[in-house]
Design a protein around this motif. Structure first.
Motif, short mmCIF file in Angstrom:
data_model
loop_
_atom_site.label_atom_id
_atom_site.label_comp_id
_atom_site.label_asym_id
_atom_site.label_seq_id
_atom_site.Cartn_x
_atom_site.Cartn_y
_atom_site.Cartn_z
N ALA A 46 26.79 18.91 29.61
CA ALA A 46 25.89 18.14 30.48
C ALA A 46 26.66 17.11 31.29
O ALA A 46 26.19 15.99 31.53
CB ALA A 46 24.80 17.46 29.65
N GLY A 47 27.87 17.48 31.71
CA GLY A 47 28.67 16.60 32.53
C GLY A 47 29.40 15.50 31.79
O GLY A 47 30.10 14.70 32.41
N VAL A 48 29.26 15.47 30.47
CA VAL A 48 29.91 14.44 29.66
C VAL A 48 31.17 15.02 29.03
O VAL A 48 31.12 16.06 28.38
CB VAL A 48 28.97 13.91 28.57
N CYS A 49 32.30 14.35 29.22
CA CYS A 49 33.57 14.86 28.73
C CYS A 49 33.79 14.46 27.28
O CYS A 49 33.45 13.35 26.85
CB CYS A 49 34.72 14.35 29.59
N SER A 50 34.40 15.37 26.51
CA SER A 50 34.66 15.10 25.10
C SER A 50 35.74 14.05 24.89
O SER A 50 35.97 13.61 23.77
CB SER A 50 35.06 16.39 24.38
N CYS A 51 36.45 13.65 25.96
CA CYS A 51 37.48 12.62 25.80
C CYS A 51 36.87 11.25 25.54
O CYS A 51 37.57 10.33 25.11
CB CYS A 51 38.37 12.56 27.04
N ALA A 57 37.54 11.61 35.38
CA ALA A 57 37.61 12.22 36.71
C ALA A 57 37.53 13.73 36.67
O ALA A 57 37.23 14.37 37.68
CB ALA A 57 38.89 11.79 37.41
N ALA A 58 37.79 14.33 35.51
CA ALA A 58 37.78 15.79 35.39
C ALA A 58 37.14 16.19 34.07
O ALA A 58 37.83 16.68 33.17
CB ALA A 58 39.18 16.35 35.51
N PRO A 59 35.84 15.98 33.91
CA PRO A 59 35.18 16.28 32.63
C PRO A 59 35.40 17.72 32.17
O PRO A 59 35.12 18.66 32.91
CB PRO A 59 33.69 16.02 32.93
N GLY A 60 35.92 17.86 30.97
CA GLY A 60 36.12 19.18 30.40
C GLY A 60 37.19 20.01 31.07
O GLY A 60 37.20 21.23 30.93
N ALA A 61 38.11 19.37 31.78
CA ALA A 61 39.13 20.14 32.50
C ALA A 61 40.48 19.42 32.52
O ALA A 61 41.19 19.43 33.51
CB ALA A 61 38.67 20.40 33.93
N HIS A 62 40.84 18.82 31.39
CA HIS A 62 42.12 18.13 31.31
C HIS A 62 42.63 18.15 29.88
O HIS A 62 41.86 18.34 28.94
CB HIS A 62 42.00 16.69 31.82
N PRO A 63 43.93 17.95 29.67
CA PRO A 63 44.47 17.94 28.30
C PRO A 63 43.95 16.76 27.51
O PRO A 63 43.62 15.70 28.05
CB PRO A 63 45.98 17.83 28.52
N LEU A 64 43.89 16.93 26.19
CA LEU A 64 43.59 15.82 25.29
C LEU A 64 44.90 15.07 25.06
O LEU A 64 45.86 15.64 24.55
CB LEU A 64 43.04 16.35 23.96
N SER A 176 38.19 30.33 27.24
CA SER A 176 37.70 28.96 27.10
C SER A 176 36.71 28.60 28.20
O SER A 176 36.75 29.14 29.31
CB SER A 176 38.87 27.97 27.12
N ASP A 177 35.86 27.66 27.86
CA ASP A 177 34.87 27.14 28.80
C ASP A 177 35.55 26.15 29.75
O ASP A 177 36.41 25.37 29.34
CB ASP A 177 33.75 26.45 28.02
N LEU A 178 35.15 26.17 31.01
CA LEU A 178 35.69 25.24 32.00
C LEU A 178 34.62 24.24 32.42
O LEU A 178 33.62 24.61 33.03
CB LEU A 178 36.20 26.00 33.22
N ALA A 179 34.81 23.01 32.02
CA ALA A 179 33.96 21.90 32.48
C ALA A 179 32.49 22.09 32.14
O ALA A 179 31.61 21.56 32.84
CB ALA A 179 34.13 21.68 33.97
#
Length: 215
Positions: A46-51, A57-64, A176-179
């Motif tokens: 829902a647009g919220v990033c797990s970080c 700036a890139a929800p669900g599309a960047h390294p942890l 994997s899922d993207l964003a």
């Protein structure tokens, strides 16, 4: 009860175990069979990033940033151990080491792929994203060399929806899922004889540029 990875809660333990096992197996295939490193990545719902960063700036599309990379050649045991630390993470592939990526709109990429196969051009893996992009895996150096290649081919002044991804960037690895938008899928999966011997960008660029110009 569930667990939390940077703010996203997984609610069912059975699902958790399946995802953990499947993720480790897929990571081991990338590192062991393909010789590619895998980086644990954030996910989004829902647009919220797990970080956990509300201004990500890139929800669900960047390294942890706290997770360790699984190196090329990692054994299944090493992959399982590393992925157990980040259950539910997405798989990201670092670009610019063993491959670069030519990224175009999905419609153009699909048309170009059919044309390339008919022409018998050497091809590596090709992925398609839920954001409508097609990604051609090519030998490293494509990102640095793209402007010069386009100039020599006469496409430097064309308005092309074509870019090259190189060092410092990541692509999401199938499945994997993207964003939070859906899974990345292979249009042309990696093969043992192509994963480590990818085509030079110049061999594909003429066709890609031509199709992008016409789309």
């Amino acid at each position: 009860m569930g667990f939390t990875i940077g703010g996203i809660r997984e609610m069912r333990s059975g699902t958790r175990r399946r995802r953990r096992s499947a993720g480790a197996t897929e990571v081991a295939e990338y590192t062991g069979l393909r010789g590619w490193a895998v980086t644990p990545g954030a996910r989004a719902a829902a647009g919220v990033c797990s970080c956990g960063d509300s201004a990500c700036a890139a929800p669900g599309a960047h390294p942890l940033d706290f997770a360790r990379e699984v190196p090329p050649g990692a054994t299944p045991g090493m992959a399982a151990e590393a992925w157990a630390e980040v259950p539910g993470a997405s798989m990201l592939l670092p670009v610019g080491r063993t491959f670069d990526v030519l990224d175009v709109a999905e419609a153009a990429g699909r048309r170009a792929l059919v044309r390339m196969e008919r022409m018998g051009l050497p091809l590596g893996p090709v992925a398609v994203t839920p954001t409508g992009r097609t990604q051609f895996f090519v030998a490293p150096g494509a990102a640095a060399g793209l402007p010069g290649l386009l100039y020599r081919m006469g496409w430097d002044d064309a308005d092309l929806d074509l870019r090259a991804l190189g060092p410092g960037t990541y692509v999401t690895a199938p499945p994997s899922d993207l964003a939070g938008l859906g899974p990345v899928r292979w249009l042309r999966p990696p093969a043992p004889d192509t994963a480590a011997d990818l085509p030079q960008a110049r061999l594909l660029l003429g066709t890609l540029a031509y199709i992008c110009h016409r789309c």
